[in-house]
Motif scaffolding. Sequence first.
Motif, PDB file in Angstrom:
ATOM      1  N   UNK A 103       0.860  -1.186   0.000  1.00  0.00           N
ATOM      2  CA  UNK A 103       0.000   0.000   0.000  1.00  0.00           C
ATOM      3  C   UNK A 103       0.889   1.226   0.000  1.00  0.00           C
ATOM      4  N   UNK A 104       1.155   1.775  -1.186  1.00  0.00           N
ATOM      5  CA  UNK A 104       2.027   2.949  -1.260  1.00  0.00           C
ATOM      6  C   UNK A 104       1.384   4.143  -0.546  1.00  0.00           C
ATOM      7  N   UNK A 105       2.246   5.027   0.036  1.00  0.00           N
ATOM      8  CA  UNK A 105       1.727   6.181   0.777  1.00  0.00           C
ATOM      9  C   UNK A 105       1.840   7.464  -0.045  1.00  0.00           C
ATOM     10  N   UNK A 106       2.790   7.491  -0.974  1.00  0.00           N
ATOM     11  CA  UNK A 106       3.005   8.694  -1.783  1.00  0.00           C
ATOM     12  C   UNK A 106       3.258   8.280  -3.229  1.00  0.00           C
ATOM     13  N   UNK A 107       3.271   9.290  -4.112  1.00  0.00           N
ATOM     14  CA  UNK A 107       3.597   9.012  -5.507  1.00  0.00           C
ATOM     15  C   UNK A 107       4.970   8.346  -5.620  1.00  0.00           C
ATOM     16  N   UNK A 108       5.898   8.840  -4.796  1.00  0.00           N
ATOM     17  CA  UNK A 108       7.257   8.305  -4.876  1.00  0.00           C
ATOM     18  C   UNK A 108       7.295   6.817  -4.550  1.00  0.00           C
ATOM     19  N   UNK A 109       6.439   6.396  -3.607  1.00  0.00           N
ATOM     20  CA  UNK A 109       6.389   4.962  -3.296  1.00  0.00           C
ATOM     21  C   UNK A 109       6.011   4.171  -4.547  1.00  0.00           C
ATOM     22  N   UNK A 110       5.059   4.701  -5.317  1.00  0.00           N
ATOM     23  CA  UNK A 110       4.615   4.005  -6.529  1.00  0.00           C
ATOM     24  C   UNK A 110       5.774   3.924  -7.527  1.00  0.00           C
TER      25      UNK A 110
END
Lengths: 301, 446, 328
Positions: free
Chosen positions: B169-176
């Motif tokens: 479950x990514x938290x930010x765009x950067x995680x994606x």
Amino acid sequence: MPTSTLTRDTPPPGPPAPRRRGPGRRPASRRNSRRLAADLCLLLAALAFVLPLAWLLFSSVDADSGLTARPPTDVTWDNFDAVMTTDITFRPLLNSLILCGSATAITVVAAALAAYPLSRYSSRLNRPFMLTILFTTSLPITAIMVPVYGLFVQINLIDTMSGTAFFLASSQLPFAIWLMKNFMDGVPKVLEEAAWTDGASSMQALVRVILPLMGPGVVVVTVFSFIMMWGNFFVPFMLLLSPDQMPASVSIFELFGNMGSVVYGELAAFSIIYSAPAVLLYVLIARRLGGGFALGGAVKG
Amino acid sequence: MLATALTAVLAATALSACGDSGSDPDTIRIQFKKSTDAKNKIFDREIEAVKKEFEEKFPGKKVELIPVQVPDEQYYTKVQQMLRSPKTAPDLVYEDTFLINSDIAAGLLTPLDDYLKDWKDWGQYVDTAKTAAQGQDGKTYGVPDGTDTRGLWYNKELFAEAGLPVDWQPKTWDDVLDAARTIKRELPDVIPLNVYTGKPAGEAASMQGFEMLLYGTGADPLYDPKSKKWVAGSQGFTDALDFVHTVYNDGLGPDPQDALDPNVGTKVGTEWLPEGKLAIDLDGSWMSNNWLETGPTPWPEWTEVLGQAAMPTQNGEAPGRVSMSGGWAWSIPAKANNPELAFEFMKVAQSRKNNTRLTIANGQIAVREDVAADPDYQAYVPGVEFFTGLVEDTHYRPALPVYPQVSTAIQEAMEQVTTGDASAEDAAKGYDEQLDSITDGEVVEK
Amino acid sequence: MVSKHTPAPAGPRDAAGAARVPGQAGGGRRRTGPSKHPQPPNSVLRALLRALPVGPSVVLMLLFLAGPIAYCVWIAFTDLQLSGQAESSFVGLENFRTAFGDEGFINAVWLTLVFTILSSIVGQNTLGLALASLMQRASKTVRTVTGAIVITAWVVPEVVAGFLLYAFFRREGTLNSVLDWLHLPSQNWLYTLPILAVSFANIWRGTAFSMLVYSAALSEIPKEITEAAEVDGAGGWRKLWHVTLPMIRRSIATNLMLNTLQTLSVFGLIWAMTRGGPGDRSQTLPLFMYEQAFKNNLLGYGTAVALLLLLVGALFSLVYMRMLRTEV
């Protein structure tokens, strides 16, 4: 349609045969090599033309068809079975037949009548009329569909087969008149004159003498008009509302799945069924009358 | 003389009124968009069942169904033509909610507030859905029957291979983007992340792609309801374009030529995901319809292989996730002949029992609290609970008459950054200029 | 009903009618009326009676074509939208001004010209002539088979053709499979050269028509003429240029005109293959018009573009008319 012996000026069935040269004009070996070269070139062209069609034939019998033409691994008639239903194939095809059939009849009758004075009498209006007509053949019909819809609602023709057939006929008329006039020009007037001396009116001369003489021409115009209407999507789509009146050109969209998924095998199978009448009609006239070449002859300047 | 006769016949045909146009007070005409999937007769069957129920409930009344079975765009063209005349207008029409305002502005629909206040079920509809078909005058013009939400589909098997957490479950765009980079590094043959882009993908690019990013950058990033103006030159807009730019320029997305193929949606659902060629897909709740036993590409294992995650906001701002919703609604045309009866039909169609069945049949997400709680609904397809949960934080598109043009402008900007023809800043500038001409300068800077 | 015409000698022809009608057979020698033609006494009445059979066609075309076109001309000067506005107003030349300042429109004009010149004038026309002249020399079997295949491509409905050609040109499509097999470089035609791909598609679809026209025209050239040229020692190309082409000049002009006008309004084929994309790299005028009118709801603007499209068609037609007029 009985073709009388008087139709000498209609092209022979099939493509024009190569002319026989007088003996001794050219050595036979050279003639043969030229023929061989022509054959090879033509076969190459035929191959190039047949490639896109291959995908259609292969996918229609492939259980697992995509968008690449390849010989089917698993030949099946399932795709045809899936589309051979009342909703997808039979009713729409019947509608297409009624719609295009009646529209073609209107076109041919109106065009034959209009062609007669244009071909037989000269008037200063002929040329502008013919030019206007020729120009009308190229109208982007899509652009005028919105006003046409409005018009149809006004005069209460919306959602009627008859109204739609009339509109289709009108959109096909210019080209049909043009072709018909050219065919009629090819019928010598001497034969009519005989009829006139017997006291026949112009209309009688048209129906009894000219039309029978230009039989192949009439058939070509009929078939050509029919084929052009057969594939038309936008006109019936805008002018017909009830689903049970929709022709096959609209129902083909039933095979484009939701959210963009397409069942290619079924689409290919339906395309074959849908194209068959047009292709068969063409083959029929080509065999009987050299019809394609008659068409070509009528288009000449 | 044949000629004279023909001319007369023509004139007579043109003048004679053929085709009685449903002004019969005991008949109502219901127009809906039939599924273009030949095998999918579910919705038709549901409507037939509703029709039967209605005709039993109101003896002597007849229902005439007008299914229209064509691609979306052409459906809109046709509906808008039909609504213009009392002769062709149906009594009840099924439309995509984002067109509602166009039709309201053109005066083609009837406000339903007077009907709704006497209908107790209206209280069951979640608030976001109630506003889905609201006009700028604050009146309600349509009753939505279901919705859809959007999020991330990801392939757990590929994630495991690449050493990423299977419960993601990514938290930010950067995680994606980081997850996508890891996939690219570990599994070079796999497409890391699909974001729809460009004009060929059409509305999918604007909504599944761009707006899923844009609406994670702040409140009302596209249209400002307070000033009633479109938003130009926002930082969020450039950032969202920059995300698309990064995906395609760093090789984290599909090859641009595949992304810009008009049939990319088909490929994602029927090839890339089932064949394990794509690790993360930013897409709609309906994707699993592709893999049903009756769908185009049956794939029963998908429930094991694929996971779902919410699309995070840009830097994890509250509420931490974002979704876009569309959906269809029942409306009554202004020129309908039997509006009262049409609303009665709508009530039957939207009763709890029927709406549950219909939502399931259509593969949609529930818009009624009681339907969402229904055990049948919760069990109908794995993942439905996840996508239903997104409804609380979802956004609807600004349903204004010029939206289709704005959407096209967005797709053009996306396409420029996808092909690398322009930087995010330049493409955003180009969008601002377009927006200016579309709205005649009615824009606001944010 | 038989009209009571009494035969009378034909009146003198007016000189104004002496212009040649395109499409008149026999190289345009005017026919003179037969001496035994039934005619009513009064010449105005006579003209009207003669023109009567044109009635049904004229009524149909006025009602269903001229009427809507006239309305279209009016729409083009308004800001009418498909939806989203309560009423439209007259805006004068605004739509045309918008068009000429619109990059998308300028791009569409260029693409339309490229598409038309490439696929109609160069492609269909030349290939049609080549096939027709090869057929004159080829053996009957080959001639029949090739003719049938080429014509099938023409008869298949447009929606189907669009799909076939999409499948043919796409990256995993038939064309690239063939190129790979020949060890030639392949590419994604629909992405890199979309306008070329749709032009080839249009050549595939439309060549049959030109082939038929030219087959008929070539078969009418008297063989004495070609043989005389050969005796004079004219080689293949020179014979083509100095003998054959002038002989079929009128067919060429008419065929070019019909082809060009048809090609200018091609919509379904391009729509099915590329949607006018990627970007707007294959968006010809009909597609541009469709997008403005039906996707962006700007009916007035879209119609103005349609009028401009007709204008382009008229320009081409004028050129061909000139070709028809010049004498050999």
